[in-house]
Design a protein around this motif. Structure first.
Motif, PDB file in Angstrom:
ATOM      1  N   ASP A 298       1.267  -1.178  -0.386  1.00  0.00           N
ATOM      2  CA  ASP A 298      -0.072   0.044   0.148  1.00  0.00           C
ATOM      3  C   ASP A 298       1.323   1.541   0.242  1.00  0.00           C
ATOM      4  O   ASP A 298       0.516   2.328   0.541  1.00  0.00           O
ATOM      5  CB  ASP A 298      -1.205  -0.202   0.995  1.00  0.00           C
ATOM      6  CG  ASP A 298       0.108   0.318   2.620  1.00  0.00           C
ATOM      7  OD1 ASP A 298       0.703  -0.447   2.858  1.00  0.00           O
ATOM      8  OD2 ASP A 298      -1.179   0.717   3.409  1.00  0.00           O
ATOM      9  N   LEU A 299       2.440   1.819  -0.078  1.00  0.00           N
ATOM     10  CA  LEU A 299       3.127   2.243  -0.557  1.00  0.00           C
ATOM     11  C   LEU A 299       3.254   2.383  -1.753  1.00  0.00           C
ATOM     12  O   LEU A 299       4.756   1.900  -2.349  1.00  0.00           O
ATOM     13  CB  LEU A 299       3.970   2.205  -0.125  1.00  0.00           C
ATOM     14  CG  LEU A 299       4.953   3.250   0.604  1.00  0.00           C
ATOM     15  CD1 LEU A 299       4.647   4.471   1.580  1.00  0.00           C
ATOM     16  CD2 LEU A 299       6.455   2.901   1.212  1.00  0.00           C
ATOM     17  N   PRO A 300       2.093   3.889  -2.401  1.00  0.00           N
ATOM     18  CA  PRO A 300       2.698   3.624  -4.009  1.00  0.00           C
ATOM     19  C   PRO A 300       4.128   4.860  -4.249  1.00  0.00           C
ATOM     20  O   PRO A 300       4.049   5.041  -2.799  1.00  0.00           O
ATOM     21  CB  PRO A 300       1.459   4.733  -4.544  1.00  0.00           C
ATOM     22  CG  PRO A 300       0.887   4.731  -3.283  1.00  0.00           C
ATOM     23  CD  PRO A 300       1.243   4.112  -2.285  1.00  0.00           C
ATOM     24  N   PRO A 301       4.330   4.464  -5.381  1.00  0.00           N
ATOM     25  CA  PRO A 301       5.827   5.372  -5.609  1.00  0.00           C
ATOM     26  C   PRO A 301       6.083   7.330  -5.318  1.00  0.00           C
ATOM     27  O   PRO A 301       6.637   7.292  -4.526  1.00  0.00           O
ATOM     28  CB  PRO A 301       5.783   5.673  -7.138  1.00  0.00           C
ATOM     29  CG  PRO A 301       5.173   4.497  -7.937  1.00  0.00           C
ATOM     30  CD  PRO A 301       4.008   4.136  -6.687  1.00  0.00           C
ATOM     31  N   GLU A 302       4.424   7.970  -5.324  1.00  0.00           N
ATOM     32  CA  GLU A 302       3.571   8.840  -5.426  1.00  0.00           C
ATOM     33  C   GLU A 302       4.087   9.403  -3.242  1.00  0.00           C
ATOM     34  O   GLU A 302       4.783  10.523  -2.762  1.00  0.00           O
ATOM     35  CB  GLU A 302       2.193   9.353  -5.064  1.00  0.00           C
ATOM     36  CG  GLU A 302       2.935   9.406  -6.956  1.00  0.00           C
ATOM     37  CD  GLU A 302       2.148   8.649  -6.990  1.00  0.00           C
ATOM     38  OE1 GLU A 302       2.276   6.964  -6.671  1.00  0.00           O
ATOM     39  OE2 GLU A 302       1.598   9.176  -8.580  1.00  0.00           O
ATOM     40  N   GLU A 303       4.314   8.222  -2.940  1.00  0.00           N
ATOM     41  CA  GLU A 303       4.226   8.636  -1.156  1.00  0.00           C
ATOM     42  C   GLU A 303       5.586   7.187  -0.418  1.00  0.00           C
ATOM     43  O   GLU A 303       5.676   7.487   0.653  1.00  0.00           O
ATOM     44  CB  GLU A 303       3.178   6.888  -0.953  1.00  0.00           C
ATOM     45  CG  GLU A 303       1.819   8.088  -1.211  1.00  0.00           C
ATOM     46  CD  GLU A 303       1.446   9.654  -0.045  1.00  0.00           C
ATOM     47  OE1 GLU A 303       2.376  10.221   0.657  1.00  0.00           O
ATOM     48  OE2 GLU A 303       0.129  10.182  -0.804  1.00  0.00           O
ATOM     49  N   ASP A 304       6.627   6.851  -1.691  1.00  0.00           N
ATOM     50  CA  ASP A 304       7.340   6.032  -1.000  1.00  0.00           C
ATOM     51  C   ASP A 304       8.447   6.711  -1.109  1.00  0.00           C
ATOM     52  O   ASP A 304       9.688   6.152  -0.532  1.00  0.00           O
ATOM     53  CB  ASP A 304       7.338   5.045  -1.502  1.00  0.00           C
ATOM     54  CG  ASP A 304       8.014   4.859  -3.045  1.00  0.00           C
ATOM     55  OD1 ASP A 304       8.625   6.023  -3.983  1.00  0.00           O
ATOM     56  OD2 ASP A 304       8.090   3.498  -3.688  1.00  0.00           O
ATOM     57  N   ALA A 305       8.791   8.169  -1.063  1.00  0.00           N
ATOM     58  CA  ALA A 305      10.585   8.551  -0.753  1.00  0.00           C
ATOM     59  C   ALA A 305      11.014   8.464   0.101  1.00  0.00           C
ATOM     60  O   ALA A 305      12.148   8.437   0.461  1.00  0.00           O
ATOM     61  CB  ALA A 305      10.467   9.913  -1.590  1.00  0.00           C
TER      62      ALA A 305
END
Lengths: 275, 403
Positions: A137-144
């Motif tokens: 549940d950690l898409p690229p937009e949130e995984d920084a």
């Protein structure tokens, strides 16, 4: 193979060695700590001998929104036995003492990682000899925050591509990913619908071409026939729910027996075609 | 963290309210969420959509809802003047319909042909089933098995409205498990399905969208109280599960610095017992159901089951905008126990002839204290967000009465 390799490099070495032998990777998923730590350790330690090329170790979570009944139940069994994230990482560490070659990645949901802190989690993975992670549940937009820590430690943060990942979305998914790309073969939950080989083949070529990374395919692969079909078109075949079910019904012995059958199917799939 | 206490411009482009919110969903859902966001941006800037909404809000929902001076309760509490915003008078008996109307209109606009929803108390399920019936769309409602047991009247209403009610037995069989199951359904039926989320939570754009649909409550109430009292209230009070009725009431008042915004969480058997649903008072920041917010969780980040007598408040999280308003100090969050809610349920019914839902009965418990604190010159506006007809069987059981 170089015993010193760790993290994303261990994964890459495994995939390139398999490519040289013209065979797909058999990726075996088990739930960490299911039904208890001792039994799960026995299963984990037994997997490489069945032909598992890469191991996905599930981190139990109370609310596994992307998983079907088999993996939900396994997570609840593990949690019920008192298993927590740190215990599953300790399983990986024990495994690593005996096996330095087989890549191990953990797969789970973000909240336990968020709670531990991305850097602490990364450190714990490195210490345990874990090579990468999939956070459902950690898409690229949130995984920084996690990606930054993983990159610095040389660990692979593996992203998911799905049937809904169109050409517009694909660059976002593959930018910054490493190790391999996990292709979710059906829009749905784990262990439910069965994927058709043709659309999977097309998706795999598209993702491989765009990312330059190996593509492993999972969700819904339960039988040796399906595993072999997928092995002909993908760089890796992930089987999870079927092994988890076998573990629930017949224990370590049955789960390892199933893994052995699946491993053989994956490894010989391309030979059968060329004969 | 960026502190922007002055404005009401949240969320930002990433769907963040300060440090909270965002979009934490499986990749399969990401393209759908992005599609929804762009459809929502288009719709909310389209005067035709606004016109359509206004027409249905007036003729179908019955808006504007009244404000009512609760004289006998004011006298009973012996202090400030208490006004109710009467959102329990809406069609279907709660504020939930404001949001369901908006989302189902949006679903129609997007060409979606199937509606799904999760529900706790059943009010959101009933409201969604109602709008789906009105627009001729098939509707599936996921509801925890425990909640089905304690909200039988609403289950039957949903079925009468043509919805399929699917009992969820995983986990504790309450609202969070129903939400997990709805997400599993959505991920499996991506093309045709619109997921109507019932509160100001979930992945962006839901918290924003639901707030906008519910903010009609505060816009009306602010104008009504100014007209009736010639001034703004000292405090706005609302109960909080996910927080949609509270956000709906608060939003218009956020820039009014002199107005205290008070959210009342469910303290269940008492926060000290661990059996409660107070995410802000008894939780910590985490990520669940698509957003970063305060959650009830253990030291491994595993979600702890909430407890409340009220199925509508029985959720281990809270909308991300509340988490933000809490952290920047713009809103205050307190709690009320099951026992207090039961007392207020009976008191309000006896003194005002209004049977409140158990949810706003929680808010009333803190209104009682606040009325004393503010004294006779004080002015309190509370959102009576739902009526208690659905609760009479459950309350009878708690009081040991056979009906």
């Amino acid at each position: 193979m170089n015993a010193q390799l760790t993290g994303a490099a261990r994964l890459e070495a495994r995939f390139s060695a398999l490519a040289t032998q013209n065979r797909a990777a058999f990726v075996a998923y088990i739930m960490g700590g299911d039904p208890d730590l001792k039994t799960a350790q026995e299963l984990l330690d037994g997997l490489p001998a069945t032909g598992a090329d890469i191991i996905e170790l599930g981190l139990p979570f109370t609310d596994p929104m992307a998983d079907g009944p088999a993996i939900q139940a396994a997570a609840l069994r593990a949690l019920g036995a008192g298993v927590r994230t740190k215990n599953v990482l300790a399983m990986a560490a024990k495994f690593r003492q005996k096996d330095t070659q087989t890549p191990v990645i953990v797969m789970g949901y973000y909240n336990p990682v968020h709670h531990m802190g991305c850097e602490a989690f990364t450190d714990a993975c490195v210490a345990a000899g874990v090579d990468g992670a999939i956070m459902v549940d950690l898409p690229p937009e949130e995984d920084a925050p996690l990606r930054t820590a993983f990159d610095a430690a040389g660990l692979a943060l593996i992203r998911l591509a799905t049937p809904t990942t169109d050409d517009q979305r694909l660059p976002t998914v593959i930018t910054g990913t490493s190790g391999f790309v996990y292709y979710v073969s059906v829009a749905g939950i784990t262990g439910a619908a069965v994927p058709d080989a043709d659309p999977v083949a097309r998706a795999v070529s598209r993702i491989r071409a765009a990312s330059g990374l190996p593509v492993a395919v999972g969700f819904g692969v339960r039988t040796t026939q399906k595993a072999a079909q997928i092995a002909r078109v993908a760089d890796g075949v992930v089987v999870g729910s079927a092994i988890v079910d076998a573990m629930a019904s017949g224990g370590v012995k049955e789960a390892l027996a199933l893994a052995r059958t699946l491993g053989r199917a994956v490894h010989t799939a391309r030979q059968e075609v060329s004969q | 963290m960026t502190v922007k206490t002055d404005d009401v411009q949240w969320p930002d482009a990433r769907g963040r309210f300060g440090d909270f919110g965002g979009r934490f969903v499986a990749e399969t859902l990401m393209p759908l969420i992005l599609e929804l966001e762009s459809a929502w941006d288009e719709a909310r800037n389209d005067p035709e959509f606004a016109k359509q909404m206004d027409g249905f809000l007036r003729d179908y929902v019955g808006r504007p809802s009244a404000v009512y001076h609760a004289e006998r309760l004011s006298a009973e509490f012996g202090g400030a003047k208490i006004w109710f915003k009467r959102d329990e008078l809406n069609h279907t008996g709660s504020h939930k319909i404001n949001n369901c109307l908006g989302q189902v209109l949006l679903a129609k606009r997007m060409g979606k042909t199937r509606i799904i929803a999760e529900t706790g108390a059943g009010q959101h399920g009933v409201a969604t089933a109602t709008m789906a019936a009105r627009f001729g769309l098939p509707c599936v409602v996921f509801m925890g098995a425990t909640d089905i047991e304690r909200q039988q009247p609403n289950v039957f209403r949903m079925k009468l409205l043509g919805a399929e009610v699917i009992p969820v037995t995983s986990g504790t069989g309450t609202l969070k498990d129903a939400m997990n199951e709805a997400l599993r359904d959505w991920v499996t039926h991506v093309d045709e399905t619109f997921y109507v989320i019932g509160t100001v939570a979930g992945p962006h754009p839901y918290p924003h969208m639901v707030r906008e649909f519910q903010s009609v409550i505060g816009r009306e109430a602010r104008a009504q109280i100014l007209q009736r009292e010639g001034r703004l209230p000292d405090a706005c009070v609302a109960c909080i599960g996910g927080g949609s009725n509270a956000m709906g009431l608060f939003h218009a008042f956020v820039p009014d610095k002199g107005v205290r915004l008070i959210g009342v969480e469910a303290a269940g058997l008492g926060i000290e017992t661990g059996k409660h649903a107070a995410s802000l008072k008894g939780g910590a920041p985490g990520v669940l159901h698509g957003n970063r917010t305060y959650l009830l969780q253990d030291d491994d980040g595993q979600i702890i089951d909430a407890h409340s007598i009220s199925a509508g408040l029985d959720y281990p999280g809270i909308g991300p905008e509340h988490a933000h308003l809490h952290d920047v100090g713009r809103a205050e969050y307190v709690s009320a126990t099951d026992k207090e809610a039961l007392e207020m349920f009976q008191l309000c019914t006896k003194l005002e002839g209004i049977i409140p839902a158990l949810e706003p009965a929680h808010a009333l418990a803190r209104v009682a204290d606040l009325a004393k604190e503010l004294g006779p010159k004080g002015l309190i506006l509370m959102n009576m967000c739902g009526r208690g007809d659905k609760d009479v069987f459950a309350v009878a059981k708690h009081l040991g009465v056979k009906i």
